[in-house]
Design a protein around this motif. Structure first.
Motif, PDB file in Angstrom:
ATOM      1  N   GLY A   1      39.682  37.760 -34.759  1.00 40.95           N
ATOM      2  CA  GLY A   1      39.106  38.371 -34.532  1.00 40.95           C
ATOM      3  C   GLY A   1      39.148  39.518 -33.586  1.00 40.95           C
ATOM      4  N   LEU A   2      39.711  38.417 -32.330  1.00 43.58           N
ATOM      5  CA  LEU A   2      39.977  39.409 -30.811  1.00 43.58           C
ATOM      6  C   LEU A   2      40.848  40.840 -31.387  1.00 43.58           C
ATOM      7  N   ASN A   3      41.839  40.104 -32.204  1.00 41.89           N
ATOM      8  CA  ASN A   3      43.067  41.330 -32.330  1.00 41.89           C
ATOM      9  C   ASN A   3      43.494  41.495 -31.349  1.00 41.89           C
TER      10      ASN A   3
ATOM     11  N   LEU B   1      46.744  27.341 -30.836  1.00 44.64           N
ATOM     12  CA  LEU B   1      45.499  27.306 -32.042  1.00 44.64           C
ATOM     13  C   LEU B   1      44.627  28.808 -31.497  1.00 44.64           C
ATOM     14  N   PHE B   2      43.838  28.273 -30.748  1.00 42.10           N
ATOM     15  CA  PHE B   2      43.374  30.121 -30.308  1.00 42.10           C
ATOM     16  C   PHE B   2      44.051  31.145 -29.488  1.00 42.10           C
ATOM     17  N   ILE B   3      45.134  30.184 -29.171  1.00 42.79           N
ATOM     18  CA  ILE B   3      46.312  31.806 -28.785  1.00 42.79           C
ATOM     19  C   ILE B   3      46.450  32.294 -30.332  1.00 42.79           C
TER      20      ILE B   3
ATOM     21  N   VAL C   1      47.959  35.372 -34.984  1.00 42.15           N
ATOM     22  CA  VAL C   1      49.435  34.795 -35.969  1.00 42.15           C
ATOM     23  C   VAL C   1      48.920  33.841 -36.466  1.00 42.15           C
ATOM     24  N   GLU C   2      49.015  34.059 -37.664  1.00 41.89           N
ATOM     25  CA  GLU C   2      48.695  32.764 -38.823  1.00 41.89           C
ATOM     26  C   GLU C   2      49.442  31.934 -38.647  1.00 41.89           C
ATOM     27  N   LEU C   3      49.394  30.429 -38.161  1.00 41.33           N
ATOM     28  CA  LEU C   3      50.151  29.878 -38.615  1.00 41.33           C
ATOM     29  C   LEU C   3      50.076  28.473 -39.979  1.00 41.33           C
ATOM     30  N   SER C   4      51.259  27.655 -40.233  1.00 35.17           N
ATOM     31  CA  SER C   4      50.984  27.127 -41.736  1.00 35.17           C
ATOM     32  C   SER C   4      50.836  25.791 -41.697  1.00 35.17           C
ATOM     33  N   LEU C   5      50.485  24.888 -42.505  1.00 38.29           N
ATOM     34  CA  LEU C   5      50.170  23.351 -42.332  1.00 38.29           C
ATOM     35  C   LEU C   5      51.895  22.904 -41.850  1.00 38.29           C
TER      36      LEU C   5
ATOM     37  N   PRO D   1      58.177  29.238 -30.946  1.00 41.50           N
ATOM     38  CA  PRO D   1      58.329  30.830 -31.248  1.00 41.50           C
ATOM     39  C   PRO D   1      57.467  31.463 -31.967  1.00 41.50           C
ATOM     40  N   SER D   2      56.740  30.718 -32.445  1.00 39.50           N
ATOM     41  CA  SER D   2      55.392  31.582 -33.019  1.00 39.50           C
ATOM     42  C   SER D   2      54.601  32.087 -32.685  1.00 39.50           C
ATOM     43  N   VAL D   3      53.924  31.355 -31.717  1.00 37.69           N
ATOM     44  CA  VAL D   3      52.787  31.574 -30.713  1.00 37.69           C
ATOM     45  C   VAL D   3      53.174  32.505 -29.681  1.00 37.69           C
ATOM     46  N   PRO D   4      53.212  33.173 -28.651  1.00 34.12           N
ATOM     47  CA  PRO D   4      53.847  34.052 -28.173  1.00 34.12           C
ATOM     48  C   PRO D   4      53.830  33.424 -26.738  1.00 34.12           C
TER      49      PRO D   4
END
Length: 446
Positions: A126-128, A336-338, A344-348, A384-387
């Protein structure tokens, strides 16, 4: 002095000195009371006079420097005298293997717990936040250190430049490496080695007296460190990211009370009683935000609680680099918070990759100052998926979370020492029970 039996090869405490009549200690003379009062005073000064609080930073820094000054000699003497007194050198390798097996299992468990809680609570949802709007310069130094920390570099870094630099350089792993080699060398030397060991035990006795002297300054250090933290960052900083901080503290409490509590039940001790037993050290860790500030005291307390010196000397120092339960919980939870905060939605599969990378990077940065934040940077730079720039979101509250990381790491290493001692069949359950129930006083050298 600690004596070693020829047939059993493990430490045997000397006969207790005759009891001397003494009146009850006043409540204000206890270290934990003094440190607690200092922490509260530091919070008040930092909150109501933040400029003054920031100016008190040298008090905390000075105390931590005093403790770091004594850490390497204490570890060296503890390990050398412990190993040199063992007749079965194969036991050294066996203890190390069991310790690392324990570290790997519970490190992985802590990472998994952080990942599960992050997915259930979703503190960043929700922070967007647009990653492009973040100031990446704030975390550039951490990212640079993370890139410098490689597995090969870490392994080569364990080897000191000289024998003495392992003791003077401040690298715990180098001290551990040299101490193990020297301890084995003494054990193989025979009668001459026994004489050197006896002399080193006398030096260790004096060194722990020095620890006792330095601990008199613990309340001053805790006061300065806490005043600086609150004065610089402010209690209001917590409000912006309260859900993340609160989730981290609750997750760490869950790990200590449930996971480590279950381990305690298996090893026949209460985790709550262990926490009470270590209350002075835990308050010191809380006040200084550094588990290293209480490392010498933890070694003393674990020996007093029935764990052999040879096992304490191996498990505690290595645990400070490899058994970082609080840091591991923080890494997956913060990563995961970041991801959630930046949309960014991470798959399993991606989350499992993140977990695996975190497992490796947490070992690669062992012994690095500020390891929690640096290993997080290392992990995000490989996934790299998470900045990486998203780390700027938590930079303001990282100091508050570092206290919880240190507390959880400290308790985890105390539990690991007891468990490995029990696996080896060397745990003195009577001494442990007496220590946890407060039926004895600390050893004379404390």
């Amino acid at each position: 002095m600690v004596h070693f039996t020829a047939d059993e090869g493990h430490a045997v405490p000397p006969p207790a000195p005759p009891a001397t009549p003494a009146g009850p200690r006043h409540w204000y003379t206890h270290l934990y009371v003094q440190v607690l009062a200092a922490i509260l005073a530091g919070v008040l000064i930092g909150h109501f006079a933040p400029t003054t609080g920031e100016a008190l930073k040298p008090l905390g820094d000075g105390f931590i420097k005093l403790v770091k000054m004594i850490i390497a000699p204490v570890i060296f003497l503890t390990i050398v005298t412990g190993i040199a007194g063992m007749r079965d050198l194969g036991a050294v390798g066996r203890v190390a293997a069991k310790a690392f097996g324990y570290f790997l299992f519970f490190s992985a468990l802590a990472l998994v717990l952080g990942m599960i809680v992050a997915n259930v609570v979703r503190p960043g949802a929700g922070l967007n936040i647009d990653p492009a709007s973040l100031d990446a310069g704030k975390v550039a130094d951490y990212a640079a250190k993370a890139h410098e920390t490689t597995l090969v570099g870490f392994l080569l870094g364990v080897i000191p430049d000289t024998f003495l630099s392992a003791i003077t350089g401040g690298n715990i792993l180098q001290t551990l490496f040299v101490a193990i080699l020297f301890g084995i060398g003494l054990a193989l030397t025979g009668a001459r080695g026994e004489r050197v060991t006896a002399a080193l035990e006398d030096i260790a006795m004096a060194m722990f007296k020095v620890v006792g002297i330095l601990m008199k300054a613990a309340p001053v250090g805790a006061f300065g460190a806490m005043a600086f933290t609150v004065g610089k960052y402010g209690l209001s900083t917590l409000a912006n990211l309260a859900l993340l901080v609160g989730t981290f503290y609750l997750t760490s409490a869950l790990f200590v009370l449930v996971v480590l509590g279950a381990v305690g039940l298996w090893a026949r001790f209460s985790i709550l009683r262990l926490i009470v037993y270590l209350k002075a050290e835990l308050l010191l860790v809380l006040g200084t935000s550094s588990s290293e500030s209480a490392l010498p005291l933890l070694i003393e307390k674990m020996e007093h609680a029935g764990c052999p010196r040879s096992i304490v000397g191996l498990v505690v120092p290595t645990g400070y680099s490899f058994n970082l339960d609080g840091t591991n919980i923080y890494m997956t939870l913060a990563a995961l918070f970041i991801a959630q905060a930046t949309g960014v939605e991470l798959s399993l599969g991606q989350q499992l990759l993140l977990l695996g990378v975190a497992m490796l990077s947490s070992k690669g940065a062992a012994g690095v100052t500020g390891a929690g934040f640096i290993t997080l940077a290392a992990t995000l730079s490989i996934v790299p998926s998470v900045p990486v720039a998203g780390m700027a979101l938590i930079l303001g509250v990282d100091r508050f979370m570092s206290e919880c990381r240190s507390l959880t790491n400290f308790i985890g290493n105390a539990v690991a020492t007891i468990v490995v001692s029990r696996w080896e069949g060397k745990l003195d359950h009577d001494a442990l029970d007496a220590a946890l129930h407060g039926r004895t006083v600390p050893a004379a050298r404390a």
